[in-house]
Design an enzyme around this catalytic site. Structure first.
Site, PDB file in Angstrom:
ATOM      1  N   SER A 191      -2.696  -7.601   3.424  1.00  0.00           N
ATOM      2  CA  SER A 191      -3.002  -7.374   4.838  1.00  0.00           C
ATOM      3  C   SER A 191      -3.434  -8.673   5.510  1.00  0.00           C
ATOM      4  O   SER A 191      -3.061  -8.946   6.654  1.00  0.00           O
ATOM      5  CB  SER A 191      -4.122  -6.340   4.988  1.00  0.00           C
ATOM      6  OG  SER A 191      -3.702  -5.099   4.485  1.00  0.00           O
TER       7      SER A 191
ATOM      8  N   LYS B 260     -19.754  -4.617   9.287  1.00  0.00           N
ATOM      9  CA  LYS B 260     -18.604  -5.520   9.122  1.00  0.00           C
ATOM     10  C   LYS B 260     -17.527  -5.255  10.170  1.00  0.00           C
ATOM     11  O   LYS B 260     -16.380  -5.680  10.014  1.00  0.00           O
ATOM     12  CB  LYS B 260     -17.995  -5.329   7.725  1.00  0.00           C
ATOM     13  CG  LYS B 260     -18.809  -5.949   6.621  1.00  0.00           C
ATOM     14  CD  LYS B 260     -17.983  -5.983   5.343  1.00  0.00           C
ATOM     15  CE  LYS B 260     -18.742  -6.529   4.169  1.00  0.00           C
ATOM     16  NZ  LYS B 260     -18.025  -6.282   2.911  1.00  0.00           N
TER      17      LYS B 260
ATOM     18  N   HIS C 189       0.846  -1.210   0.000  1.00  0.00           N
ATOM     19  CA  HIS C 189       0.000   0.000   0.000  1.00  0.00           C
ATOM     20  C   HIS C 189       0.879   1.256   0.000  1.00  0.00           C
ATOM     21  O   HIS C 189       0.600   2.219  -0.717  1.00  0.00           O
ATOM     22  CB  HIS C 189      -0.866   0.070   1.273  1.00  0.00           C
ATOM     23  CG  HIS C 189      -1.937  -0.968   1.380  1.00  0.00           C
ATOM     24  ND1 HIS C 189      -2.080  -1.783   2.482  1.00  0.00           N
ATOM     25  CD2 HIS C 189      -2.942  -1.311   0.530  1.00  0.00           C
ATOM     26  CE1 HIS C 189      -3.125  -2.569   2.314  1.00  0.00           C
ATOM     27  NE2 HIS C 189      -3.667  -2.314   1.133  1.00  0.00           N
TER      28      HIS C 189
ATOM     29  N   ARG D 159      -1.179  -5.784  -7.651  1.00  0.00           N
ATOM     30  CA  ARG D 159       0.043  -6.536  -7.342  1.00  0.00           C
ATOM     31  C   ARG D 159       0.337  -7.538  -8.436  1.00  0.00           C
ATOM     32  O   ARG D 159       1.473  -7.737  -8.836  1.00  0.00           O
ATOM     33  CB  ARG D 159      -0.124  -7.298  -6.014  1.00  0.00           C
ATOM     34  CG  ARG D 159      -0.153  -6.412  -4.804  1.00  0.00           C
ATOM     35  CD  ARG D 159      -0.676  -7.154  -3.620  1.00  0.00           C
ATOM     36  NE  ARG D 159      -2.037  -7.625  -3.877  1.00  0.00           N
ATOM     37  CZ  ARG D 159      -2.819  -8.177  -2.976  1.00  0.00           C
ATOM     38  NH1 ARG D 159      -2.374  -8.370  -1.756  1.00  0.00           N
ATOM     39  NH2 ARG D 159      -4.032  -8.561  -3.286  1.00  0.00           N
TER      40      ARG D 159
HETATM   41  O1  PNS Z   1      -8.584  -2.760   0.819  1.00  0.00           O
HETATM   42  P1  PNS Z   1      -9.760  -3.402   0.175  1.00  0.00           P
HETATM   43  O2  PNS Z   1     -10.519  -4.232   1.183  1.00  0.00           O
HETATM   44  O3  PNS Z   1      -9.419  -4.167  -1.065  1.00  0.00           O
HETATM   45  O4  PNS Z   1     -10.741  -2.200  -0.289  1.00  0.00           O
HETATM   46  C1  PNS Z   1     -11.979  -2.435  -0.902  1.00  0.00           C
HETATM   47  C2  PNS Z   1     -12.831  -1.166  -0.824  1.00  0.00           C
HETATM   48  C3  PNS Z   1     -12.976  -0.757   0.641  1.00  0.00           C
HETATM   49  C4  PNS Z   1     -12.186  -0.052  -1.600  1.00  0.00           C
HETATM   50  C5  PNS Z   1     -14.223  -1.481  -1.431  1.00  0.00           C
HETATM   51  O5  PNS Z   1     -14.779  -2.598  -0.793  1.00  0.00           O
HETATM   52  C6  PNS Z   1     -15.171  -0.295  -1.266  1.00  0.00           C
HETATM   53  O6  PNS Z   1     -15.086   0.659  -1.995  1.00  0.00           O
HETATM   54  N1  PNS Z   1     -16.078  -0.389  -0.266  1.00  0.00           N
HETATM   55  C7  PNS Z   1     -17.037   0.659   0.006  1.00  0.00           C
HETATM   56  C8  PNS Z   1     -18.433   0.230  -0.404  1.00  0.00           C
HETATM   57  C9  PNS Z   1     -18.620   0.340  -1.904  1.00  0.00           C
HETATM   58  O7  PNS Z   1     -18.538   1.406  -2.488  1.00  0.00           O
HETATM   59  N2  PNS Z   1     -18.864  -0.810  -2.558  1.00  0.00           N
HETATM   60  C10 PNS Z   1     -19.014  -0.853  -3.998  1.00  0.00           C
HETATM   61  C11 PNS Z   1     -17.720  -1.194  -4.704  1.00  0.00           C
HETATM   62  S1  PNS Z   1     -17.159  -2.796  -4.216  1.00  0.00           S
END
Ligand code: PNS
Length: 175
Positions: free
Chosen positions: A128, A40, A16, A91
């Site tokens: 992570s 969550k 990151h 990645r």
């Molecule tokens: O670090 P991550 O877990 O890969 O991040 C994923 C994240 C948090 C960017 C994605 O789940 C997100 O945007 N969540 C917010 C809810 C949302 O907008 N969902 C629609 C797109 S999945």
């Protein structure tokens, strides 16, 4: 032009950080936004406050980076803050399918573009979830996460008891 780097950051890894540093050199400013979902909450190792604190420490040296959080849809956050560019790290090819789906979904839902930045190959295996797993066995993760994340993991799981064998003795640049 400014960008948003959203994620769970549970906790932030060197992968990151690598993507963030690259983004901070491309864009005038980058906001790292911890996306959280009250339903969550139990799924994360670190609370929202802990993740924000780790991020603040890790990014203290990056003057055009700020930290934020949001509990809702990413596109709603982007509209509220008047942002239009999302940065996501890649990645490996395996990330691409999932990221492509989210990027298209977000573009369908809101007026946003997603820019992908490739993490350096030496972080291609770092996630992570793997870091949490390794740290839970008190194995060393200091080579793959920033110091603030390593310290926070040690507070959760105890100080590392042994070094990761394969990383021992290999210069950082060659890993
Ligand atoms: O670090 P991550 O877990 O890969 O991040 C994923 C994240 C948090 C960017 C994605 O789940 C997100 O945007 N969540 C917010 C809810 C949302 O907008 N969902 C629609 C797109 S999945």
């Amino acid at each position: 032009m400014k960008a948003v780097f959203p994620g769970s950051f549970d906790p932030i890894t060197n992968g990151h950080m690598d993507v963030l540093e690259r983004a901070s050199r491309i864009f005038d400013g980058v906001t790292v936004t911890v996306m959280h979902n009250a339903r969550k909450q139990g799924h994360h190792l670190f609370s929202l406050e802990e993740r924000l604190e780790i991020l603040r420490e890790c990014t203290a040296g990056l003057p055009n980076v700020e930290i934020d959080s949001f509990g809702g849809l990413l596109v709603d956050y982007m509209a509220e803050r008047q942002h239009s560019i999302i940065v996501r790290g890649l990645r490996a090819v395996s990330d691409y399918e999932y990221e492509l789906q989210i990027a298209h979904l977000n573009r369908q839902l809101g007026d946003v573009e997603t820019v992908f930045i490739m993490a350096a190959t030496r972080w291609s295996f770092v996630s992570s979830s793997m870091v949490r797993e390794i740290a839970s066995y008190q194995a060393e993760v200091a080579d793959v996460v920033p110091a603030a994340s390593a310290q926070a993991l040690a507070r959760k799981f105890g100080q590392p008891q042994r070094r990761a064998q394969r990383l021992a003795g290999i210069p950082a640049a060659e890993r």
